[in-house]
Write an enzyme that holds these catalytic residues in place. Structure first.
Site, PDB file in Angstrom:
ATOM      1  N   CYS A 179     -13.500  -9.165 -41.293  1.00  8.98           N
ATOM      2  CA  CYS A 179     -14.767  -8.830 -40.650  1.00  8.98           C
ATOM      3  C   CYS A 179     -15.110  -9.812 -39.548  1.00  8.98           C
ATOM      4  O   CYS A 179     -14.669 -10.960 -39.553  1.00  8.98           O
ATOM      5  CB  CYS A 179     -15.896  -8.794 -41.680  1.00  8.98           C
ATOM      6  SG  CYS A 179     -15.672  -7.539 -42.961  1.00  8.98           S
TER       7      CYS A 179
ATOM      8  N   GLY B 164     -14.309  -5.006 -39.847  1.00  8.60           N
ATOM      9  CA  GLY B 164     -15.708  -4.618 -39.869  1.00  8.60           C
ATOM     10  C   GLY B 164     -16.499  -5.524 -38.940  1.00  8.60           C
ATOM     11  O   GLY B 164     -16.064  -6.620 -38.591  1.00  8.60           O
TER      12      GLY B 164
ATOM     13  N   ASN C 119     -21.374 -10.274 -42.129  1.00  8.24           N
ATOM     14  CA  ASN C 119     -20.418  -9.170 -42.043  1.00  8.24           C
ATOM     15  C   ASN C 119     -20.990  -7.959 -42.788  1.00  8.24           C
ATOM     16  O   ASN C 119     -22.057  -8.045 -43.407  1.00  8.24           O
ATOM     17  CB  ASN C 119     -19.074  -9.617 -42.631  1.00  8.24           C
ATOM     18  CG  ASN C 119     -19.155  -9.801 -44.133  1.00  8.24           C
ATOM     19  OD1 ASN C 119     -20.158 -10.288 -44.651  1.00  8.24           O
ATOM     20  ND2 ASN C 119     -18.107  -9.421 -44.843  1.00  8.24           N
ATOM     21  N   PRO C 120     -20.324  -6.790 -42.741  1.00  7.05           N
ATOM     22  CA  PRO C 120     -20.910  -5.577 -43.327  1.00  7.05           C
ATOM     23  C   PRO C 120     -21.272  -5.644 -44.799  1.00  7.05           C
ATOM     24  O   PRO C 120     -22.203  -4.975 -45.238  1.00  7.05           O
ATOM     25  CB  PRO C 120     -19.834  -4.510 -43.060  1.00  7.05           C
ATOM     26  CG  PRO C 120     -19.196  -4.965 -41.797  1.00  7.05           C
ATOM     27  CD  PRO C 120     -19.133  -6.466 -41.920  1.00  7.05           C
ATOM     28  N   CYS C 121     -20.553  -6.426 -45.585  1.00  9.35           N
ATOM     29  CA  CYS C 121     -20.892  -6.504 -47.015  1.00  9.35           C
ATOM     30  C   CYS C 121     -21.811  -7.670 -47.350  1.00  9.35           C
ATOM     31  O   CYS C 121     -22.224  -7.828 -48.504  1.00  9.35           O
ATOM     32  CB  CYS C 121     -19.617  -6.589 -47.846  1.00  9.35           C
ATOM     33  SG  CYS C 121     -18.661  -5.059 -47.841  1.00  9.35           S
TER      34      CYS C 121
ATOM     35  N   GLU D 229     -21.356 -10.983 -47.459  1.00 11.59           N
ATOM     36  CA  GLU D 229     -20.936 -12.226 -48.114  1.00 11.59           C
ATOM     37  C   GLU D 229     -20.631 -13.350 -47.136  1.00 11.59           C
ATOM     38  O   GLU D 229     -20.469 -14.491 -47.549  1.00 11.59           O
ATOM     39  CB  GLU D 229     -19.693 -11.970 -48.995  1.00 11.59           C
ATOM     40  CG  GLU D 229     -18.386 -11.835 -48.248  1.00 11.59           C
ATOM     41  CD  GLU D 229     -18.077 -10.420 -47.810  1.00 11.59           C
ATOM     42  OE1 GLU D 229     -16.940 -10.142 -47.417  1.00 11.59           O
ATOM     43  OE2 GLU D 229     -19.004  -9.576 -47.879  1.00 11.59           O
TER      44      GLU D 229
ATOM     45  N   PRO E 117     -16.722  -8.756 -52.127  1.00  5.70           N
ATOM     46  CA  PRO E 117     -16.753  -7.743 -53.200  1.00  5.70           C
ATOM     47  C   PRO E 117     -15.393  -7.406 -53.799  1.00  5.70           C
ATOM     48  O   PRO E 117     -15.323  -7.028 -54.957  1.00  5.70           O
ATOM     49  CB  PRO E 117     -17.350  -6.516 -52.490  1.00  5.70           C
ATOM     50  CG  PRO E 117     -17.098  -6.739 -51.044  1.00  5.70           C
ATOM     51  CD  PRO E 117     -17.161  -8.220 -50.828  1.00  5.70           C
ATOM     52  N   THR E 118     -14.308  -7.509 -53.052  1.00  4.66           N
ATOM     53  CA  THR E 118     -12.929  -7.251 -53.527  1.00  4.66           C
ATOM     54  C   THR E 118     -12.790  -5.914 -54.243  1.00  4.66           C
ATOM     55  O   THR E 118     -12.084  -5.807 -55.240  1.00  4.66           O
ATOM     56  CB  THR E 118     -12.410  -8.385 -54.443  1.00  4.66           C
ATOM     57  OG1 THR E 118     -13.071  -8.349 -55.703  1.00  4.66           O
ATOM     58  CG2 THR E 118     -12.608  -9.749 -53.798  1.00  4.66           C
TER      59      THR E 118
END
Length: 895
Positions: A146, A175, A350-352, A354, A516-517
């Site tokens: 990302c 991302g 980033n999109p998630c 983290e 998230p993996t």
């Protein structure tokens, strides 16, 4: 799904490996007899299906394939994915060689190739998806998951340039995060074209739309995070933009919140929405979205609007409660804790969520699989092995910085200046189950503090050792570096780290990230990220097909203990309280220099007030961001279990989307579908349940007549007068057998749209209340109507009314509780007045419209004679000059 611990993959794991991470053969025409291939068995644009098989025969463009299931099918070359690698061992060899290739000298390359191969073996270290797919396989594929790109320059050319940068990154599998705060607000003057701006939110819609095109054009979804700072004049529109269908559909949203804003919320202060003076001669050259930098330069800031801070906060909380967005990032606190505070401010995630990053920053991710570090003999963590793998993994990620191709010079320049890496974990829930520690318990918080503190110590010492050998990151300044909030905490716990940083330097500006993996964790058969398991048995629908999944650690216990219930330390995400989720996140965040991808799961009856308390708890505990998911708050949700009160829209979607796959899987056990953006991939997961039992049953007429409570000739009840955003509502509730059984609504002028919809709502509520055994029907009706929001709200505190439906819920609550609330009149001086005991025509006092919390300036006198505008949705469609015209947006039915 079954995953053998030696690394061999089966079922869904093998499919994920071959589809996403194995080295591909670009020429499927080279397929020959004996090849293991991935074949497209169902060519559906929304729900395709792929299976693994072996080629039995080939004749021209046609092939015959024996699937892993034993079935034989005929297909064509075009539907095959042919890979160079067939096993994880081959991938591990490729990765170890590619990532060690940047070491100086043949001896070091050989040494670290062996060490990297060791930590990759048996999935002890699971590389980030881009590393697994690209390292050693292509000089075109980025190894970074990302990116954050600079906030768009506030011009048409600048916005188009950002769009191009975003598209190029997404096309290569990355991302993107973008902070929109640099764009001038809606209706701001654009002098060059003698017009006004459409606003930051509308340009966010363009970025979102383009992301959707990338998803349609390739096999991997584009992933986008859009953020906005709390001071921006468009922030309220940004918070609610997803409530308008079609505006922003392909992006995650988060609001960047400051410490001052949180203080204003706590102390109930006003909050200024501002933006730089766009007429400033140096605006185009100097404005980059950093408001404090603009102010420090002595530049003018324009006040657009002053609102109560709690109004903005309530809007965020209400929207998160309704649909899990926007998330909140405590951005000022994030920068106080950030190790790059003195040279590279964090502007977005980033999109998630983290990885907070500066402009042109990148995510460089891999995860230690904690489930591999259980020492069964000692019933403890294998600390020595975990320490070794952690240290070598830091070097692995540091080498990726030099091994990856860079497609933008700015990315390369920034990354090599700070050498940011993010080592995370997966398998935490599985490890805790093996240790018999209940996730979320007080014991678990102590364990997590020990575990992640240990990993942080090992990772930081490893980075200092690499710095002594290869040099610190170029922007390193020891005296400033150790002054970050994170380093102060780390050094206070482990003084030896402070000494090592001072003596040796530091190779990487940050070291730890909890991603998230989702896809990689599913591939290796363990719990993803730091999350608990959602369920121990479920279905998964993705572009690879429909697969039934079992959690191995739970299935093994069931097989060994037939007929027995799982022990209490086998917990799932929905069996935990939302506070448990947040406390786990906070315990781990203490040892994470970047951030965490974590969702606090909440039950369906979690209220907006509960949401506020949860977010404020997260801020107090030191979390850098918060995202919740309230069960059932979306028709298509991330994960779902079979409830007694099934959500009908989700059930209907499950029936529509999964009936064919269920038939193919020879199983009728499925529940409502859900979608989750995981590592840029949209997956649908359905928890195990009985579909047939959940299907609606047809009712025989005589059964209906038997269960439907007929209306007696005479009923008694009460009428409640309540102010709503659409005018005064008279809500009559009549009782049948001492329980509400009939509701009449009188709102607006007879014949108006508002009146018609109010009458329809009353009829439907009455039908619901009079059918079947009452039981909890009244409370169920209140739960589903309460908190429904419309275009505005009116009133304070317990008297706040969001909509006509919300007013009905409040009237029902008063009716069954047989009491009136204490009401605050908003006058020149606050005077508390207690409403007299309820009579046949109880009345709530009207809160003056000008003081309404979060309301739009509707006139109470006029709203009773207005209809709903089909354009803006406000109750402001009135007859003017023979035509119905909206007094808010100007819509006219005659034009």
């Amino acid at each position: 799904m079954e995953t053998e611990r030696a690394g061999r993959l089966e079922g869904l794991s093998e499919k994920i490996f071959l589809d996403r991470y194995a080295w591909k053969n670009a020429n499927s025409n080279e397929t020959s007899v004996g090849d293991v291939v991935l074949v497209l068995t169902k060519d559906d644009p929304k729900f395709p299906s792929k299976e693994v098989g072996e080629v039995l025969a080939r004749e021209g463009n046609k092939v015959r394939i024996k699937l892993r299931s034993g079935d034989t099918i005929d297909s064509s070359i075009e539907k095959l994915t042919l890979t160079i690698e067939k096993t994880p061992e081959e991938m591990w060899d490729r990765l170890a060689k590619a990532v060690s290739s940047v070491e100086d000298g043949a001896d070091k390359r050989k040494l670290w190739q062996e060490r990297f191969r060791y930590i990759l073996e048996d999935w002890k270290l699971v590389p980030g998806g881009r590393i697994a797919a690209g390292a050693g396989a292509s000089e075109e594929l980025t190894l970074f998951n990302c990116y954050v790109i600079p906030s768009p320059e506030d011009s048409r050319g600048g916005i188009m340039n950002t769009l191009t940068e975003m598209t190029e990154i997404m096309a290569r599998g990355g991302g993107v995060g973008i902070n929109l705060s640099s764009l001038r607000p809606r209706r701001a003057i654009v002098a060059g074209v003698n017009g006004s701006s459409s606003g930051a939110v509308s340009w966010g819609g363009l970025f979102s739309y383009t992301t959707g095109l990338i998803e349609q054009g390739g096999s991997r979804r584009g992933a986008l995070m859009l953020m906005m700072n709390d001071w921006h004049p468009d922030v309220l529109d940004f918070i609610t933009v997803k409530q308008t269908m079609g505006q922003v559909t392909n992006a995650n949203l988060s609001v960047c919140v400051s410490n001052d804003f949180m203080r204003a919320v706590k102390e109930d202060l006003d909050w200024d929405l501002v933006f730089p003076d766009t007429k400033d001669p140096s605006y185009d050259e100097q404005w980059d979205g950093d408001l404090e930098k603009w102010r420090r330069a002595g530049k003018k800031v324009m006040l657009y609007k002053t609102v109560p801070a709690r109004e903005v906060w309530h809007s965020i909380m209400e929207s998160a409660w309704k649909s899990a967005e926007p998330g909140v990032v405590f951005m000022e606190y994030y920068n106080e804790m950030s190790n790059s505070w003195y040279f590279n401010p964090i502007i977005s995630t980033n999109p998630c969520g983290e990885q907070g990053l500066p402009a042109w920053g990148v995510c460089n991710l891999s995860a230690v699989n904690l489930s591999k570090f259980y020492d069964a003999a000692k019933q403890d963590v294998d600390w020595d092995q975990l320490g070794k793998v952690t240290r070598w993994s830091v070097r692995f990620l540091d080498n990726v910085i030099d091994a990856t191709p860079y497609h933008f010079e700015e990315n390369e320049r920034n990354q090599k200046k700070e050498r940011r890496i993010g080592l995370g974990t997966m398998g935490l829930a599985e490890l805790m189950i093996k240790l018999e520690i209940r996730y979320g318990s007080p014991e678990s918080l102590m364990f997590l503090d020990k575990l992640y503190g240990f990993m942080a110590r090992e990772a930081y010492l490893a980075s200092t050792e690499i710095a002594a050998e290869k040099g610190s990151f170029p922007a390193f300044e020891a005296d400033k570096y150790v002054q970050s909030g994170f380093m102060k905490n780390l050094i206070s716990a482990y003084p030896e780290i402070g000494d090592a940083v001072t003596k040796r330097g530091m190779r990487n500006v940050t070291v730890i990230t909890q991603a998230p993996t989702g896809s990689t964790g599913t591939m290796v058969g363990t719990s993803t990220g730091i999350e608990p398991y959602f369920a121990f048995e479920y279905y998964r629908q993705s572009r690879l097909g429909f697969d039934k999944q079992y959690v191995p650690v739970a299935q093994e216990w069931k097989d060994a203990n037939p007929g027995e219930e799982l022990p209490e330390y086998y917990v799932t995400s929905m069996s935990l309280s939302a506070e448990d989720h947040i406390r786990v996140q906070a315990a781990i965040q203490r040892w994470v220099d970047s951030s965490i991808s974590k969702t606090a799961n909440c039950p369906n009856d979690f209220t907006v007030e509960d949401t506020k308390k949860l977010y404020e708890l997260a801020f107090e505990l030191g979390c850098k961001g918060v995202t919740i998911y309230r069960d059932g708050s979306r028709d298509v949700q991330v994960l779902s279990t079979k409830k007694d009160e099934a959500d009908q829209s989700a059930l209907e979607k499950a029936v529509t989307d999964t009936i064919e796959e269920t038939t193919q899987a020879d199983s009728a056990e499925t529940a409502s579908g859900q979608q989750q953006l995981i590592n840029g991939e949209t997956d649908t997961v359905t928890a195990a349940g009985n579909l047939n039992a959940a299907l609606p049953q047809s009712l025989e007429p005589q059964v209906f007549d038997k269960e439907y409570k007929r209306r007696p000739q005479v009923l008694s009840g009460a009428t409640y007068k309540m102010n709503t955003p659409f005018g005064m509502a008279y809500i009559t509730i009549n009782d049948i057998n001492e329980s509400p059984g009939e509701i009449f609504l009188n709102v607006g002028k007879a014949g108006s749209d508002v009146s018609a919809m109010a009458e329809a709502l009353g009829r439907v509520c009455s039908l619901f209340l009079r059918y079947g055994d009452h039981g909890n029907k009244v409370m169920l009706l209140i739960k589903h109507l309460k908190g429904i929001g419309g275009t505005g709200a009116i009133g304070f505190g317990v008297n706040r009314v969001e909509s006509i439906a919300d007013a009905v819920a409040k009237a029902l609550e008063m009716h069954i509780e047989n009491k009136e609330p204490e009401v605050v009149y908003e006058q020149a001086a606050s005077v508390k007045a207690v409403v007299p005991q309820r009579s046949t025509a109880a009345e709530l006092p009207v809160v003056p419209q000008a003081a309404a919390y979060g309301s739009k300036p509707y006139s109470t006198a006029g709203s009773s004679s207005t209809d709903l505008c089909p354009s803006c949705g406000s109750a402001s469609l009135i007859n003017i000059e023979g035509c119905k015209t909206c007094s808010v947006c100007g819509f006219s039915k005659c034009s």
